[in-house]
Design a protein around this motif. Structure first.
Motif, PDB file in Angstrom:
ATOM      1  N   GLU A 100      49.242  42.863  25.059  1.00 25.14           N
ATOM      2  CA  GLU A 100      48.654  44.128  25.527  1.00 25.14           C
ATOM      3  C   GLU A 100      47.151  44.002  25.697  1.00 25.14           C
ATOM      4  O   GLU A 100      46.577  44.460  26.693  1.00 25.14           O
ATOM      5  N   ALA A 101      46.482  43.366  24.743  1.00 22.30           N
ATOM      6  CA  ALA A 101      45.037  43.180  24.852  1.00 22.30           C
ATOM      7  C   ALA A 101      44.697  42.278  26.030  1.00 22.30           C
ATOM      8  O   ALA A 101      43.704  42.516  26.746  1.00 22.30           O
ATOM      9  N   ARG A 102      45.505  41.247  26.277  1.00 21.08           N
ATOM     10  CA  ARG A 102      45.229  40.347  27.387  1.00 21.08           C
ATOM     11  C   ARG A 102      45.443  41.055  28.724  1.00 21.08           C
ATOM     12  O   ARG A 102      44.673  40.847  29.677  1.00 21.08           O
ATOM     13  N   ILE A 103      46.483  41.887  28.816  1.00 17.29           N
ATOM     14  CA  ILE A 103      46.723  42.634  30.050  1.00 17.29           C
ATOM     15  C   ILE A 103      45.535  43.542  30.353  1.00 17.29           C
ATOM     16  O   ILE A 103      45.052  43.606  31.498  1.00 17.29           O
ATOM     17  N   ALA A 104      45.046  44.221  29.338  1.00 16.94           N
ATOM     18  CA  ALA A 104      43.883  45.086  29.536  1.00 16.94           C
ATOM     19  C   ALA A 104      42.670  44.276  29.981  1.00 16.94           C
ATOM     20  O   ALA A 104      41.912  44.694  30.879  1.00 16.94           O
ATOM     21  N   GLY A 105      42.485  43.119  29.372  1.00 16.21           N
ATOM     22  CA  GLY A 105      41.366  42.271  29.745  1.00 16.21           C
ATOM     23  C   GLY A 105      41.468  41.774  31.168  1.00 16.21           C
ATOM     24  O   GLY A 105      40.461  41.706  31.894  1.00 16.21           O
ATOM     25  N   TRP A 106      42.668  41.424  31.606  1.00 18.59           N
ATOM     26  CA  TRP A 106      42.846  40.979  32.986  1.00 18.59           C
ATOM     27  C   TRP A 106      42.505  42.091  33.970  1.00 18.59           C
ATOM     28  O   TRP A 106      41.871  41.846  34.991  1.00 18.59           O
ATOM     29  N   ARG A 107      42.926  43.308  33.665  1.00 16.94           N
ATOM     30  CA  ARG A 107      42.637  44.414  34.578  1.00 16.94           C
ATOM     31  C   ARG A 107      41.132  44.660  34.654  1.00 16.94           C
ATOM     32  O   ARG A 107      40.578  44.890  35.735  1.00 16.94           O
ATOM     33  N   GLU A 108      40.459  44.573  33.529  1.00 13.54           N
ATOM     34  CA  GLU A 108      39.014  44.797  33.521  1.00 13.54           C
ATOM     35  C   GLU A 108      38.268  43.701  34.282  1.00 13.54           C
ATOM     36  O   GLU A 108      37.203  43.950  34.856  1.00 13.54           O
ATOM     37  N   SER A 109      38.817  42.489  34.276  1.00 16.75           N
ATOM     38  CA  SER A 109      38.126  41.355  34.909  1.00 16.75           C
ATOM     39  C   SER A 109      38.576  41.109  36.350  1.00 16.75           C
ATOM     40  O   SER A 109      38.231  40.083  36.939  1.00 16.75           O
ATOM     41  N   GLY A 110      39.375  42.027  36.893  1.00 18.09           N
ATOM     42  CA  GLY A 110      39.778  41.888  38.286  1.00 18.09           C
ATOM     43  C   GLY A 110      40.953  40.970  38.515  1.00 18.09           C
ATOM     44  O   GLY A 110      41.166  40.520  39.643  1.00 18.09           O
ATOM     45  N   GLN A 111      41.718  40.677  37.466  1.00 17.14           N
ATOM     46  CA  GLN A 111      42.906  39.821  37.608  1.00 17.14           C
ATOM     47  C   GLN A 111      44.171  40.657  37.445  1.00 17.14           C
ATOM     48  O   GLN A 111      45.043  40.370  36.635  1.00 17.14           O
ATOM     49  N   ALA A 112      44.242  41.704  38.260  1.00 14.30           N
ATOM     50  CA  ALA A 112      45.371  42.630  38.151  1.00 14.30           C
ATOM     51  C   ALA A 112      46.696  41.943  38.439  1.00 14.30           C
ATOM     52  O   ALA A 112      47.743  42.364  37.920  1.00 14.30           O
ATOM     53  N   ASN A 113      46.661  40.888  39.259  1.00 15.33           N
ATOM     54  CA  ASN A 113      47.922  40.202  39.556  1.00 15.33           C
ATOM     55  C   ASN A 113      48.557  39.622  38.302  1.00 15.33           C
ATOM     56  O   ASN A 113      49.785  39.661  38.134  1.00 15.33           O
ATOM     57  N   LEU A 114      47.742  39.087  37.401  1.00 17.05           N
ATOM     58  CA  LEU A 114      48.286  38.559  36.148  1.00 17.05           C
ATOM     59  C   LEU A 114      48.843  39.685  35.295  1.00 17.05           C
ATOM     60  O   LEU A 114      49.933  39.560  34.700  1.00 17.05           O
ATOM     61  N   ALA A 115      48.093  40.807  35.224  1.00 19.82           N
ATOM     62  CA  ALA A 115      48.553  41.933  34.431  1.00 19.82           C
ATOM     63  C   ALA A 115      49.848  42.509  34.996  1.00 19.82           C
ATOM     64  O   ALA A 115      50.796  42.784  34.247  1.00 19.82           O
TER      65      ALA A 115
END
Length: 468
Positions: free
Chosen positions: A27-42
């Motif tokens: 969950e923390a990694r998904i949030a971090g990906w969204r914040e860093s512009g890596q929505a595809n990973l999330a």
């Protein structure tokens, strides 16, 4: 095959990232990906319900099908304690390409991850063509890439030797393999074979191997001219019928691996020489086949040894300790600063610790502590068993100095180790490994078949104890 990391290009960002993710951290990694512009990973993690469970792998792809990234489960500390080389399982399922690890690992954990990826490339393809591993890894920053490649190559050598059947790896071929290893590193090899063993006072090696089609022999390799002295002794019984105490078929099927001690010693020696460690190395391998013909030794025979001790044979299937005895006695005539023997010696060791652990014996508490710590650091598990002095009486028959197979069956690994210790000089720093050298079932990075057990732990210990 030569295990190697992918060549590092000028721009490592071209490699496909492998995100090694702990279970419970998603969950923390998904949030971090969204914040860093890596929505595809999330989005991919949420759509596939990725949890980070050990062994879980998701390849994130572009609309064209091109892999963009990999989500790889690293499990929990508890699940990681139950297995090794998680990255080997990841690599095995990936499409061809060049990858780089994205993780928070460092130190031994990062080294294990990188080594596991290299070990995933092992194929025993001498008799059957197999597709090569095509998922290549860039060496992570923070690891000694060359050293890890050397460790993996040493493991591959050991596995290849153990996996080769006795039809193609008898004493002749084992000698040739040692000569090839020596030539690759500028070492020298001398061989005492056949009846010359009797002339040169190696009666036990001659006795065990004299019934075979290929002559018994003692292989002696030396390398290095400066530094502390290290002698490695490996049991090289290329096939073991059991002799006149013949094994049943179910027990004889795996006996091509009875030279696993020699194979492990050769793997360790290859790493020492490739790393150019500043020491003087000697490798002794009694290479024989325990076969049956009219000249085979018998139960009840009393045999002389190089050291002068006599041995009563109560089981011809306890032959490994006999050939090692002469080799150990020779080793101690030029006492090394450290002496190590490795052998697939007893089924009792397997009953005690199973196939994963490499049990070892030493009277040196400091050496034992270093080995135990090294086993954990190097993903090469070992376990100390005792030289239990009260059992000495069990190996002392009435009619000879020693018994090669005490009756009763108790403490079989310990009594075998005590037998070997009788041929080692007083005060000699000595360690004996009673290994299995085989994986009965496959796991990532550890396929079914031949296995190195102890060399990485020993290498780390040798560097800390002899070369500190």
């Amino acid at each position: 095959m030569t295990p190697a990391f992918a060549p590092r290009t000028a721009d490592a960002s071209d490699a496909i990232p492998v995100h090694l993710l702990d279970e419970g951290d998603i969950e923390a990694r998904i949030a971090g990906w969204r914040e860093s512009g890596q929505a595809n990973l999330a989005d991919w993690a949420e759509a596939t319900k990725f949890t980070g469970k050990a062994g879980q792998v998701q390849v994130v792809r572009a609309a064209t099908g091109q892999p963009l990234a990999v989500l790889a489960g690293h499990g929990t500390p508890a699940t990681r304690r139950r297995g090794r080389f998680a990255t080997a399982g990841i690599a095995a399922g990936l499409p061809a390409g060049t990858y780089r690890l994205e993780c928070d690992l460092d130190g031994p954990a990062l080294e294990e991850a990188a080594l596991g990826w290299l070990l995933s490339a092992y194929r025993f393809d001498r008799y059957k063509s197999m597709p090569p591993a095509e998922a290549l890894l860039l060496a992570p920053d923070g690891v000694d890439a060359k050293r890890l490649e050397i460790l993996a190559a040493a493991e591959f050598l050991t596995r290849d030797l153990v996996n080769t059947p006795a039809s193609d790896l008898g004493p002749d071929a084992l000698e040739a393999a040692l000569r090839d290893l020596a030539e690759a590193h500028g070492a020298g090899v001398s061989v005492t074979a056949g009846d010359q063993l009797l002339t040169d006072n190696f009666p036990l090696i001659h006795t065990v191997g004299r019934a075979a089609a290929q002559a018994p022999r003692l292989l002696d390799m030396r390398w290095g001219s400066e530094g502390p002295t290290l002698t490695l002794v490996g049991k090289g019984v290329c096939f073991d019928t059991g002799g006149l105490n013949i094994k049943p078929g179910t027990s004889m099927g795996l006996m091509k691996k009875d030279m696993g001690g020699a194979a492990n010693v050769m793997g360790l020696a290859s790493a020492i020489m490739a790393l150019k460690l500043p020491l003087r190395l000697r490798v002794l391998i009694p290479a024989v086949e325990n076969a049956i013909d009219g000249s085979a030794f018998r139960p009840g025979d009393i045999l002389p040894s190089r050291k002068g001790l006599t041995v009563e044979v109560n089981n011809t299937d306890a032959e490994g300790r006999l050939v090692l005895a002469d080799a150990l006695a020779l080793a101690c005539e030029e006492p090394p600063e450290m002496l190590i023997s490795m052998a697939t010696l007893t089924g009792a060791a397997r009953v005690a610790v199973g196939p994963d652990l490499a049990p070892f014996y030493t009277d040196d508490d400091d050496l034992a502590r270093e080995l135990s710590e090294a086993g954990g650091r190097m993903a090469d598990p070992v376990w100390r068993l005792p030289f239990w002095d009260p059992y000495e009486a069990l190996i002392e028959p009435e009619t000879a100095d020693l018994d090669n197979a005490p009756s009763g069956g108790f403490a079989g690994s310990i009594t075998a180790a005590l037998f070997l210790r009788r041929f080692v000089g007083e005060g000699q720093r000595y360690c004996h490994f009673d290994i299995f050298a085989w994986r009965p079932t496959g796991k990532p990075g550890l396929p079914k078949g031949g296995l190195g057990q102890g060399p990485r732990a020993l290498l780390h210990t040798i560097e800390r104890v002899l070369l500190a």
